[in-house]
Each structure stands twice: as C-alpha cells, then as structure tokens.
Design a protein around this motif. Structure first.
Motif, PDB file in Angstrom:
ATOM      1  N   LYS A 156     -13.865  -4.141 -26.147  1.00 28.25           N
ATOM      2  CA  LYS A 156     -13.535  -4.412 -27.546  1.00 28.25           C
ATOM      3  C   LYS A 156     -12.927  -5.809 -27.697  1.00 28.25           C
ATOM      4  O   LYS A 156     -12.119  -6.243 -26.886  1.00 28.25           O
ATOM      5  CB  LYS A 156     -12.567  -3.368 -28.066  1.00 28.25           C
ATOM      6  N   VAL A 157     -13.324  -6.482 -28.752  1.00 32.15           N
ATOM      7  CA  VAL A 157     -12.839  -7.836 -29.002  1.00 32.15           C
ATOM      8  C   VAL A 157     -11.477  -7.762 -29.694  1.00 32.15           C
ATOM      9  O   VAL A 157     -11.305  -7.046 -30.674  1.00 32.15           O
ATOM     10  CB  VAL A 157     -13.838  -8.604 -29.881  1.00 32.15           C
ATOM     11  N   VAL A 158     -10.499  -8.488 -29.176  1.00 30.03           N
ATOM     12  CA  VAL A 158      -9.176  -8.527 -29.789  1.00 30.03           C
ATOM     13  C   VAL A 158      -9.066  -9.746 -30.692  1.00 30.03           C
ATOM     14  O   VAL A 158      -8.520  -9.681 -31.788  1.00 30.03           O
ATOM     15  CB  VAL A 158      -8.075  -8.565 -28.707  1.00 30.03           C
ATOM     16  N   ILE A 159      -9.577 -10.875 -30.180  1.00 26.67           N
ATOM     17  CA  ILE A 159      -9.580 -12.101 -30.982  1.00 26.67           C
ATOM     18  C   ILE A 159     -11.015 -12.612 -31.030  1.00 26.67           C
ATOM     19  O   ILE A 159     -11.674 -12.695 -29.995  1.00 26.67           O
ATOM     20  CB  ILE A 159      -8.675 -13.172 -30.348  1.00 26.67           C
ATOM     21  N   GLN A 160     -11.473 -12.939 -32.222  1.00 26.88           N
ATOM     22  CA  GLN A 160     -12.838 -13.444 -32.363  1.00 26.88           C
ATOM     23  C   GLN A 160     -12.783 -14.946 -32.632  1.00 26.88           C
ATOM     24  O   GLN A 160     -12.053 -15.392 -33.523  1.00 26.88           O
ATOM     25  CB  GLN A 160     -13.526 -12.705 -33.521  1.00 26.88           C
ATOM     26  N   GLU A 161     -13.527 -15.692 -31.866  1.00 31.73           N
ATOM     27  CA  GLU A 161     -13.559 -17.137 -32.046  1.00 31.73           C
ATOM     28  C   GLU A 161     -13.932 -17.471 -33.489  1.00 31.73           C
ATOM     29  O   GLU A 161     -14.845 -16.877 -34.042  1.00 31.73           O
ATOM     30  CB  GLU A 161     -14.583 -17.745 -31.077  1.00 31.73           C
ATOM     31  N   GLY A 162     -13.217 -18.427 -34.083  1.00 27.02           N
ATOM     32  CA  GLY A 162     -13.539 -18.860 -35.443  1.00 27.02           C
ATOM     33  C   GLY A 162     -12.780 -18.099 -36.514  1.00 27.02           C
ATOM     34  O   GLY A 162     -12.724 -18.531 -37.664  1.00 27.02           O
ATOM     35  N   ASP A 163     -12.185 -16.952 -36.164  1.00 26.63           N
ATOM     36  CA  ASP A 163     -11.427 -16.186 -37.152  1.00 26.63           C
ATOM     37  C   ASP A 163     -10.132 -16.911 -37.491  1.00 26.63           C
ATOM     38  O   ASP A 163      -9.678 -17.791 -36.773  1.00 26.63           O
ATOM     39  CB  ASP A 163     -11.107 -14.789 -36.615  1.00 26.63           C
ATOM     40  N   GLU A 164      -9.524 -16.464 -38.612  1.00 30.29           N
ATOM     41  CA  GLU A 164      -8.329 -17.186 -39.043  1.00 30.29           C
ATOM     42  C   GLU A 164      -7.071 -16.337 -38.963  1.00 30.29           C
ATOM     43  O   GLU A 164      -6.044 -16.691 -39.547  1.00 30.29           O
ATOM     44  CB  GLU A 164      -8.537 -17.706 -40.471  1.00 30.29           C
ATOM     45  N   ASP A 165      -7.131 -15.213 -38.306  1.00 26.96           N
ATOM     46  CA  ASP A 165      -5.927 -14.391 -38.182  1.00 26.96           C
ATOM     47  C   ASP A 165      -4.907 -15.113 -37.308  1.00 26.96           C
ATOM     48  O   ASP A 165      -5.251 -15.991 -36.536  1.00 26.96           O
ATOM     49  CB  ASP A 165      -6.269 -13.022 -37.579  1.00 26.96           C
ATOM     50  N   LYS A 166      -3.616 -14.725 -37.458  1.00 29.71           N
ATOM     51  CA  LYS A 166      -2.571 -15.514 -36.799  1.00 29.71           C
ATOM     52  C   LYS A 166      -1.598 -14.594 -36.065  1.00 29.71           C
ATOM     53  O   LYS A 166      -0.401 -14.666 -36.292  1.00 29.71           O
ATOM     54  CB  LYS A 166      -1.781 -16.324 -37.830  1.00 29.71           C
ATOM     55  N   ASP A 167      -2.104 -13.734 -35.237  1.00 32.85           N
ATOM     56  CA  ASP A 167      -1.181 -12.900 -34.484  1.00 32.85           C
ATOM     57  C   ASP A 167      -1.131 -13.362 -33.040  1.00 32.85           C
ATOM     58  O   ASP A 167      -2.065 -13.967 -32.531  1.00 32.85           O
ATOM     59  CB  ASP A 167      -1.610 -11.431 -34.549  1.00 32.85           C
ATOM     60  N   LEU A 168      -0.031 -13.016 -32.409  1.00 33.40           N
ATOM     61  CA  LEU A 168       0.141 -13.342 -31.000  1.00 33.40           C
ATOM     62  C   LEU A 168       0.093 -12.016 -30.234  1.00 33.40           C
ATOM     63  O   LEU A 168       0.611 -11.010 -30.708  1.00 33.40           O
ATOM     64  CB  LEU A 168       1.503 -14.022 -30.818  1.00 33.40           C
ATOM     65  N   PHE A 169      -0.547 -12.022 -29.083  1.00 34.82           N
ATOM     66  CA  PHE A 169      -0.678 -10.770 -28.343  1.00 34.82           C
ATOM     67  C   PHE A 169      -0.070 -10.877 -26.953  1.00 34.82           C
ATOM     68  O   PHE A 169      -0.180 -11.918 -26.301  1.00 34.82           O
ATOM     69  CB  PHE A 169      -2.154 -10.394 -28.190  1.00 34.82           C
ATOM     70  N   ILE A 170       0.543  -9.779 -26.530  1.00 39.31           N
ATOM     71  CA  ILE A 170       0.997  -9.688 -25.144  1.00 39.31           C
ATOM     72  C   ILE A 170       0.212  -8.555 -24.511  1.00 39.31           C
ATOM     73  O   ILE A 170       0.126  -7.462 -25.071  1.00 39.31           O
ATOM     74  CB  ILE A 170       2.507  -9.384 -25.065  1.00 39.31           C
ATOM     75  N   LEU A 171      -0.364  -8.850 -23.362  1.00 36.30           N
ATOM     76  CA  LEU A 171      -1.174  -7.848 -22.682  1.00 36.30           C
ATOM     77  C   LEU A 171      -0.248  -7.035 -21.783  1.00 36.30           C
ATOM     78  O   LEU A 171       0.299  -7.556 -20.823  1.00 36.30           O
ATOM     79  CB  LEU A 171      -2.250  -8.565 -21.861  1.00 36.30           C
TER      80      LEU A 171
END
Lengths: 837, 290
Positions: A525-540
């Motif tokens: 599953k994709v968590v961040i998609q290139e080109g998107d404009e969402d602004k969240d930070l993720f910790i794995l």
C-alpha cells in the motif's frame, strides 16, 4: 424434586470434572450436570487420536495431589484424546462405549454425574438455587459452579432454515463425507481447514466456501494462501461477497452481489464462531467486565461472580488451558469446603519469579507493589496480574548496572516498580542520558518493531523492574485498554524524542503526540504518493518501506526504509509537493504526525530544524545521485530498481539476515549445503538450487530471520525463539514436531526430519571410504543407520548460533558467491550494482 | 535480562557490511600482491646472489627456494581438507581459494628458479613437470570459474536439476498418449525417442554437447512440418517432440557446463597426488645422495 445439593457443577469439561471429583473426595453433596451424553464435549469433539498437550509445563497440577493429605486425584498428562477421556470416564464412573477403557489402576471417585442434563434456567440466591433442566426436572443447590466453557454455543446462520439438520458446526473427519455437495460458511481458520480437508480430490466432494467479504482477515495467512491456491487449482470454489440466504432440503440459496442464486447442497459446515452464552449467564445476575463480545464475567480472587454463590471457572473465566481449568475446579471446592482459599497453584511459581528481589517479601507483597506502582498494570484484576507475572522475570539492579545494551536483540517490555533508569541516548557519549522514572515502561520500541535495542539502559539507583516477554506484553496490551493506550502513547512519545532528539522534552511534543495516529499499512500500500500535496510526517514503527521515484516515466527504486525511520519530511519542511512515492514492502505500521504542528515545533527549536535539514540534504544527495544515473547506457538504474523489487518480493524486506547467492560466481559445488549439514548434526537447512533468481542474484530456500517471524505465530510448546544474535531458532529439545511452523513459513525454509545418525569422521571417509562423506547423508543411509524410533522435528537455519566464525554457508563458499545480507545495508545502489568479478 | 556484551553482533555486522566480491578480487587482490612480491623477491635473489658454480637446486639459495616451494605445495594441497572440514573459527574458504590461486601461480616462478633451469630425465624433473601440469590445469579451473557460472545460471532459468528431469517426464507422458493414434513407422520413432537414456552419450557427449545418435532429433526428422497442420495427431506429436528436444538441450547444456567446471579436477587432483609422491622421492633422493 430432590435433596438440596451442597454444590451443583454445570459443565463436565476439565474444570467442572475436576471440581466434581474434588467435591466427591471431600464428601460434599454434589451433582455434575452435562448437556451431552458424554463427558468433556470439547475434548470429545477433537479429531480421533489428537494429541493433547499439558501446558504450562511448569505449573503443578493441583488436582493431581499437590498438597499433603489429599490423595492423588484427577489425573491429567499429555496424551491422546482417547487416553485422557478414558481416564476421566473411569474417575467419574462413566461408561462410554466410544472411548476405549484405559489399562492400569485408575480410581473411581464416585462422582454424581447426570448426562443429557441441559440447564435451561437458574433462579434463587446463595444457599437456595433452583436449577431447571430441559427435561423439566428441577434440582436445588446451595452453590453453583459454572464451567460451561465457550465452545458449546456455536453461532447459527442468520437466515431461514438455520436449524436444518444438514447444518453442522463441526467436522470430525473429512473422510466421512464423499461425493457430496458441501458448503462451508465462514473463512476463519476452522472453516478454511475444513474446506481444504473436504476438497481432497479423492473424496469427490464439490466444496464451496462462502466469504462475506473479499479477504481472509480472520484466518492465518498460510491458510488463506492455501485456500486461494486450492481455488485456483479448481479443487474448491471460493464465493466472495456471498452470504447464505436460505437453507432448504438438498439446496441452499445464496445472496451474492448480483442477486440470489441457488446451489445444490447436502451438507453445510457453519464455522462462524461461538460465544459464551452471555444472555443465559446474565439472567442469573452475573456481570461481565465490559460490553465487548469477548468479555469475561467479573470474578473475585476465589472465582466468585458478582452474584453471591455462583462461581465461574475454566474457559468461561478466561482460562483456556486444561491444567488451569483443573486447578480452578480444585481450588473452588477447597474454598467452599474449608471457607478459605488454598494458596493458588501458581504460588510456588510466583515465589520463584520474585525470588531474586530483595527483602524476602511475600508473593502478595510484590504483586501489590507491582500493581500499585506500574501504571500500565492499573486495570488488571488480581487473577490477571498473577498470570501476567508468571510469564515475566522480576529483577533488582544496583546503580549503574546495565539492564540491556544497544544493538542487543530483544523484544520484551520492561516496567519499573521502584527506582529509575538512565537511557544512554548518544552512542558516542555514554554520559548523555535521559531518565525514565518509577511506574513507567521501557523497551517498547523493541517490542513493537522487532528490531535491536536502540540504546543502552542502566539502573540510575537501586531499581526493581519486571520484564514481560513479548507474548505476555502483547496479551496485556490486547486485554487491557488502559495498558494499550499507555504503551501506544509512551512509544509514540519516545519514538519522536529518540528520532528528533536535539533537546526536546516531552512537554514540547505533547500536542504532537496527542494528535498522532497509528495507521496499519498492508504490504504494497502506498503511504505517500509522488506529486501529492499532503503534508504529514510519518514514523515507521513496524515493518519496512520502499521509496520510489518516477524518472523518465519509469518507477525507479530509491531506497529502503527500516522500522525506526521517519519519512515525508521534505514536503513538511519546504512545503513542496511529495518528491517520491513511499509504499509498504511488508505489513507495516506508521505513526502519522500532523505536518503543521511539526512545523510549528521546528519554529521554536532551531536546533531541530538544522538537524532535519541535514537529514534532508543527505536524502536529497542519494536521490540526486540515483537520478544522475538515468543517462547510463548499461541500464544500471533499471537493473537496480528491478533487483530491489525482486528482492523485496522474495521477503528480503522483512528479513534481518538472509542468504543470497550471486550466480555470476556460483559454480554449483553445493559446498554451502554440505557445510550447513556438517555444522548442524548432519542435515542441511538450505536448498541452494531452489528459489527464484533475478539478474543472477539468487534467493535460495533458506531462513531470512524475519523481523516478526511467521513461524513463531503458533508454536504450541513455544520452542521457537529469537536469540541474542538475532537468529530465529527452534529448540530441538522442546519441539514436538507438530509442523505448525513449517506451514506458517511463507518461504518454505523449515523441514521436518529426525536427527540423523552420527557419521564416521572426515579422515575415515578420506582414507578408508567409511560413511557417506561430507555433507548431508542420503535418505537411505540415514534410514539404514538411524534410530527408527526418533520422532521428526522441525529444523531450520539458526545462523550458526554459538559457532565461532559465523554462518558456515558463507565461510564455506569457495568463490564468494554466498553472502548473507540485511535489507537496510544491501538494498542500496552501491551494493546491488557492485562489480563483483 | 541484562546480558554481557559478548554476542556476535560486531562480527555479524562486519559480515553484513563486507564487500561482495569474488575470490579473485578478495580483499583488493591481497594474495595477488603477496604472490607478486614473492616472485619479485625470489627473482631478484636469483639474479643478484652469486651462486657457485652455477644456479642449482643444491646451492644454499636453491635449498631455500626448494623449501619455500615444498611448503607452498603441501599447504596448497590442504585446500581439499579445508573445504570439507567445517570447523568453527574465523576462516573463509573464499580467502583460501584466493590465496590458493595466486600462490599457486607464484609457484611457477619459485619452482622454475629452484631448478636453476636444469632439466633432465630424472625424478626431479618429473616432479617439476607434474607441478606445471597441476598449475596449468588450475589455470583452466580459474578461467572456467570466472566465466562459466553466468552461463550456468542463464541456462538453469530458475529450474533445479530435479525440475528439469520432471519437466521431461511430463513431456514424455504427454508424448506417449499423443502418439497412440499414429501409424507404425512414426510410433516406432517416438518409442525409440522415449526409450533412449536421457544421459546417453558418455563423457565425450557431455563435454562437447554433441549427441549424433539422439533419437529425439531423429524422430523429429520423421515428422515433417506440414503447412496448415493437416494431420492433428502427427502435428501434436511433432510439437511435443520439439518441446522434448528443447528440454533435452537444456539438460545437456547443464551437463556440459557442469562437466567443463569439473573436468579439470580429474587432472588437478590426481596430478597433485602424483606430485606429492614425486616430491617425496625427489627430497629423499636429494638427501640420500648428499
């Protein structure tokens, strides 16, 4: 109307039967009521010949004569279903022709058993209960012990015809059914196992299994894989998005996504779970711990419910193991007979658990200290507390003593009962420490991620801690919502502090922690998609991620992120669009942090900002470097991407240490296999030739030592462990050869074989031709020279644990083709495109 | 709970960080440099040291070279034991192979200088030529080890040896049933193809990859390619025969590459044993007639 019994015991499983036996020995007026026409229905319904385990092995069997003065009572030892039931029948004086009589001296206790006695109603109060049976008969008893388990109450189909005689909730032997049209309802493990058994081509059955949804979330992955495979092979048919609409003679109406459909049907196996008969129990005035479906009745330390005079023991009390059940039966009767509860059977075990603690205090004292001081234990009952501590280690540390070290393997959770510890946050400077105080926990990152310890922890003063095994900790988290919340909160807070360091305090990040959200991410599953404009930070926090970028119309692999890393910071900091795609390589869990809040934090902490910019710069350089390769004529970039993808498909993404073979160097001599066999009493744990290859990189059939090993999912004797060096290994002493691990391993690396006979030495072979020579001896040689009585056990790679020099497969490769790698180090451009020759 | 820092982590981590290179490149050609140094040193000694009456195995420098050579030969021959004796400890067979290759090549220089270029019909020269034979076969070995694995891997195409044979068996089963409707003559061709031993052809066939008597190829000759495929059964058998020939070819290529990778050992090892025996005789006779 009959006499007033001292005690009426409902349910003749291990718990009830043990209670009845003890009551008989005590000479109490008692009656044991059983719904069916035989004792212990749950065990009775086990498949014929099933081997029943006696765990936990260190727990004394109370009922078997634990205390002086009570003669040997109810016996129970591991054995076959028939043997166990045979003994119990004889104890209770029940003659069941379907169970063979067990030889040897087995006493009859004169238990007053009533079979075919289903209880329909219980009324009255302590000292005067009225029990009504289905037959209409009425009994009177002063006290009642409910030992009815949870199995006797299978859920029914929710459609017309749910009581049709061709519906059954259990399957004794699939071979009893042939040439039938069979529908299995429910895709949990039981349903899938039944369907697969019935779909054996030799039986000639037409098997359909209904799945209300599209996936198999309730089943173990292995079972789901087998089922879809069987469907692909045409052995059975899975119907997705389908549920039963009506059951009629010889046919079944299905409700599908496109409308109703009728199929021929001679047998319906409904495996849709079972429930404690809650309504029945609540009608007596017994309260449950919560409204949750899986909740248990509220119990006092002597197993009394909120309704005085009614006791609950066994599975219905939350104890599914036979030994616990039998001990509880004994304990309750002793309490009723003597007015005081005997010391619980686990008392000596708990004494041992607390033995290392100072002051020579009692078990009750320590239980009280732990429960009062450790915040995550707050919501537990005394019974739960006892059970939790049984699986734990309690220890005292002096000031400065090391509790665990950085890079040590460990997945247990620690809690501080008194004192405090110091965390060495900087690997280069042990004097920089962060304190963790009394009542708090530590080690939670290892527990969740399965990775090595991130820092060394020492006791700061005289400190008393408890170490919960991963199993115990997970059980605690799943059974206590308070503990779950606390562990999640603390782990998020710590992870943020550990990752971003730079003088942050818990107070600084409190709002960030409050807004944090943990998200489960399935593999792929994709968590961040290139080109998107969402602004969240993720910790794995669990699993691993793959970072990809679109370069010239192709998805190019950039890097691999192991658990414990963060991502998504670029868009947060410079407000740009997402520069790359991040997706899960295996089932993962991420902590999602609000980007704006994080930015606000950065504004107040310039130190943190500069640190983040540094990390970003490093990542940018990697990306730029890889992008600069795109003009490369040799197609190194393409090769790199495809190889990384291939390796992650082969499970390297969840590996910690996996064997790879470079086929540009491999001469096929199989010395790796021979070395493996010779380093491990004569059986090879790797198959070099089998397995997939890409671009001359071969992933042989050999253990990857997964971060969260699939094989450990259900090992009845708990024989699979992760060792100090990260190796996942099977204890040959305690392995019972059940083969569960073999079926759970998605990579097929576990084999079942008896220990082979010892070979003559190498020199004897070299000079006199004695024995089979180096490497694994042939099957025929092993069979001829081996002990035929040796049982098959599970064997797998143990990374040559305990052998100086490390893995023999790598050491014994003459050309350098065999390498062992970890994904975080190997899935990089430099390593994959390295020129080996 | 708390444990001593004595685990293998550092060692394992070093392994995981290690460069991934072949035995030839091992440790940036460490053993190549050592071998080159050895050759230079012995060559320089040979040129500069005044040996009276002339360079000879019996001079003090000759004895020195002989001792080095003997030591090397005995040590090099121990590779066979090292490979099979999987003891604990921090050794790597790759390092051994690397040293074996480069020091073995250095022996050409050391051994030749030891002879003082005196060749004759005696046991001493026998030992020298046996040594050369071992080294030459070894050079072949290094070449095939460096070049053939890629071919082997390409040919294998993710199939194991067992799977290749199973695939052939599956084709044979289909062939047998597909051939039932055929006439006598064509049936005989198929039967002969099925009856022929998969491994027929002996060592020569294996090494060269030529199988002139291949019954499958011959059978294919009896099934001419008919445009439009007039006869269903015959066409089906033909396509199965083509499949069989392809599968056989893969197996035969596999056998050939494996044979090429191993054939030299049939010279290298016996010649080494003979060399050790000749060396023994050489050393004993030298000291006997001293």
């Amino acid at each position: 109307m009959s006499d007033l019994y001292e005690v009426a015991i409902i349910g003749s499983g291990p718990a009830g039967m043990s209670a009845a036996g003890q009551a008989a020995k005590r000479g109490m007026a008692h009656v044991l009521l059983e719904k069916t026409d035989h004792l212990s229905d749950t065990i009775y319904k086990y498949q014929a010949g099933k081997f029943v385990m006696a765990t936990p092995s260190n727990l004394a069997l109370r009922a078997g004569g634990y205390e002086e003065g009570v003669s040997a009572g109810m016996q129970f030892d591991e054995g076959t279903r028939e043997n166990i039931l045979g003994i119990w029948n004889q104890h209770c004086g029940v003659n069941d022709p379907t169970i063979p009589v067990v030889e040897g001296e087995i006493e009859s206790w004169g238990v007053n058993v009533k079979l075919n006695a289903e209880v329909t109603k219980i009324e009255g109060d302590k000292g005067d209960f009225t029990i009504t049976l289905k037959s209409g008969e009425v009994l009177k008893a002063k006290t009642i012990i409910l030992a009815i388990g949870t199995q006797g109450n299978p859920n029914k189909l929710r459609c017309p015809g749910a009581d049709h005689p061709m519906i059954t909730s259990q399957l004794d032997d699939p071979a009893d059914h042939y040439d039938k049209h069979i529908t299995v309802v429910g895709t949990g493990d039981a349903g899938i196992e039944n369907a697969l058994g019935l779909a054996e081509p030799a039986l000639g059955n037409t098997v359909t299994i209904l799945n209300r949804g599209k996936d198999f979330a309730k089943a173990k992955q292995r079972n789901a894989d087998w089922l879809t495979e069987a469907d692909a092979d045409g052995k059975l048919k899975i119907r997705y998005g389908t549920s039963p609409a009506e059951v009629r003679d010889g046919e079944m109406v299905l409700e599908t996504e496109t409308g109703e459909e009728t199929i021929p049907c001679d047998l319906i196996i409904a495996r849709i779970g079972s429930q404690p008969p809650r309504g029945f129990i609540e009608s007596m005035g017994v309260e449950f711990t919560s409204a949750d479906r899986s909740a248990f009745p509220v119990l006092s330390p002597v197993f009394e419910t909120t309704k005085a005079g009614i006791f609950v023991i066994g599975a219905l009390a939350g104890y599914p193991l036979i030994k616990h059940c039998m001990n509880q039966g004994f304990d309750v009767i002793e309490y009723l007979a003597s007015g005081e509860s005997p010391k619980p059977a686990d008392e000596p075990l708990l004494e041992e658990v607390f033995a290392d603690l100072p002051g020579n205090k009692s078990v009750d004292y320590w239980l009280d200290v732990y429960q009062k001081n450790v915040s995550i234990f707050g919501g537990l009952s005394t019974l739960q507390m006892r059970e939790l501590m049984l699986d734990s280690t309690c220890k005292a540390f002096g000031p400065g003593e090391v509790i665990f070290r950085r890079n040590e393997q460990g997945s247990s959770l620690f809690a501080i009962a008194s004192g405090s510890v110091a965390v060495e946050v900087d690997p280069n400077d042990p004097s920089i420490t962060v304190p963790i105080g009394e009542g708090s926990i530590f080690g939670e990152v290892g527990l969740i991620s399965g990775r090595r310890r991130g820092s060394t922890i020492r006791a700061a003063e005289d400190t008393i801690v408890v170490e919960l095994s991963r199993k115990a900790a997970l059980k605690l988290i799943s059974s206590s919502p308070e503990a779950n919340d606390a562990v999640t909160r603390i782990s998020i807070e710590r992870q943020i502090l550990q990752m971003f360091g730079s003088g942050l305090t818990p107070a600084d990040i409190a709002p960030l922690v409050e807004s944090a959200e943990t998200v489960q991410v399935p593999a792929g599953k994709v968590v961040i998609q290139e080109g998107d404009e969402d602004k969240d930070l993720f910790i794995l926090r669990l699993g691993s991620m793959l970072v990809e970028k679109d370069i010239g119309g192709r998805q190019i692999f950039l890097s691999y992120l192991p658990a414990g890393s963060f991502f998504g910071e670029m868009a947060v900091i410079d407000g740009s669009k997402r520069t790359a795609t991040v997706k899960a390589s295996v089932k993962s869990e991420v902590i999602k942090l609000d980007g704006e809040m994080f930015n606000a934090l950065l504004d107040t902490k310039p130190q943190l900002r500069s640190k983040m910019l540094e990390v970003m710069e490093g990542r940018r350089q990697t990306n730029d470097f890889i992008e600069s390769q795109k003009g490369d004529v040799g197609g190194a970039l393409e090769l790199y991407t495809k190889t990384a993808k291939f390796l992650s498909e082969q499970g390297i993404g969840e590996a910690t240490d996996a064997l790879l073979i470079d086929e540009k160097l491999c001469i096929g001599c199989d010395n790796c296999e021979r070395a493996c066999a010779d380093a491990h009493e004569g059986l090879s744990r790797l198959d070099r030739e089998a397995g997939k290859s890409f671009a001359h990189l071969h992933v042989p059939t050999s253990c990857r030592h997964c971060e969260h090993p699939h094989c450990m999912a259900d090992c009845p004797p708990n024989a699979i462990r992760r060792g100090a060096d990260g190796e996942v290994s099977i204890n040959a002493e305690t392995c019972i050869g059940c083969g569960n691990c073999k079926s759970f391993c998605p990579y097929g690396v576990i084999r079942m074989d008896p220990v082979p006979p010892k070979k003559p030495s190498l020199l004897e072979w070299l000079f006199f031709g004695k024995g089979p020579g180096p490497g694994e001896a042939s099957y025929s040689w092993r069979k001829k020279n081996g002990d035929p009585d040796l049982a098959k056990k599970a064997i797998k790679c143990d990374m040559c644990a305990g052998i100086d020099g490390g893995p023999a497969c790598v050491r014994a490769c003459p050309t350098g083709a065999a390498i062992r790698v970890s994904p975080d180090k190997f899935l990089t451009f430099a390593k994959i495109t390295e020129d080996v020759e | 709970m708390a444990s001593v820092p004595g685990n293998r982590f550092k060692q394992d981590e070093r392994r995981r960080n290690a460069d991934h290179v072949s035995f030839l490149k091992h440790r940036r050609y460490r053993w190549l440099w050592i071998a080159v140094l050895l050759c230079l040193a012995t060559g320089l000694g040979y040129a500069l040291i005044d040996q009276e009456p002339r360079p000879n195995g019996g001079s003090w420098y000759g004895y020195t070279l002989g001792t080095i050579g003997l030591g090397l030969i005995v040590w090099l021959s121990l590779l066979g034991i090292r490979k099979r004796k999987i003891t604990a400890g921090n050794w790597s067979l790759k390092a051994w192979t690397s040293a074996h290759v480069y020091l073995g090549l250095a022996l050409i220089v050391v051994g030749t200088l030891h002879t003082g270029f005196q060749i004759g019909w005696n046991v001493h020269t026998l030992a020298y030529f046996l040594m050369l034979l071992v080294i030459i076969s070894g050079i072949y070995g290094v070449i095939v080890y460096a070049t053939l694995p890629t071919t082997l891997s390409n040919n294998r195409n993710e199939m194991t040896r067992g799977e290749m044979l199973e695939a052939l068996t599956a084709i044979d089963r289909q062939l047998e049933s597909a051939a039932q409707p055929l006439g006598r003559q064509q049936s005989d061709l198929v039967i002969r193809a099925l009856e022929q031993d998969v491994f027929y052809g002996g060592a020569w066939g294996r090494l060269t990859g030529t199988y002139p008597g291949c019954a499958t190829n011959r059978a294919l000759g009896g099934f001419p390619e008919v445009a439009g495929g007039v006869d269903g059964a015959s066409e089906r058998v033909r396509s199965l025969l083509v499949k069989r020939a392809e599968q056989l070819a893969q197996i035969r290529r596999q056998l050939r590459i494996r044979a090429l990778l191993e054939i030299w050992l049939f010279i290298h090892i016996p010649a080494t044993i003979a060399l050790l025996a000749a060396l023994f005789a050489h050393v004993v006779s030298v000291f006997y007639y001293w």
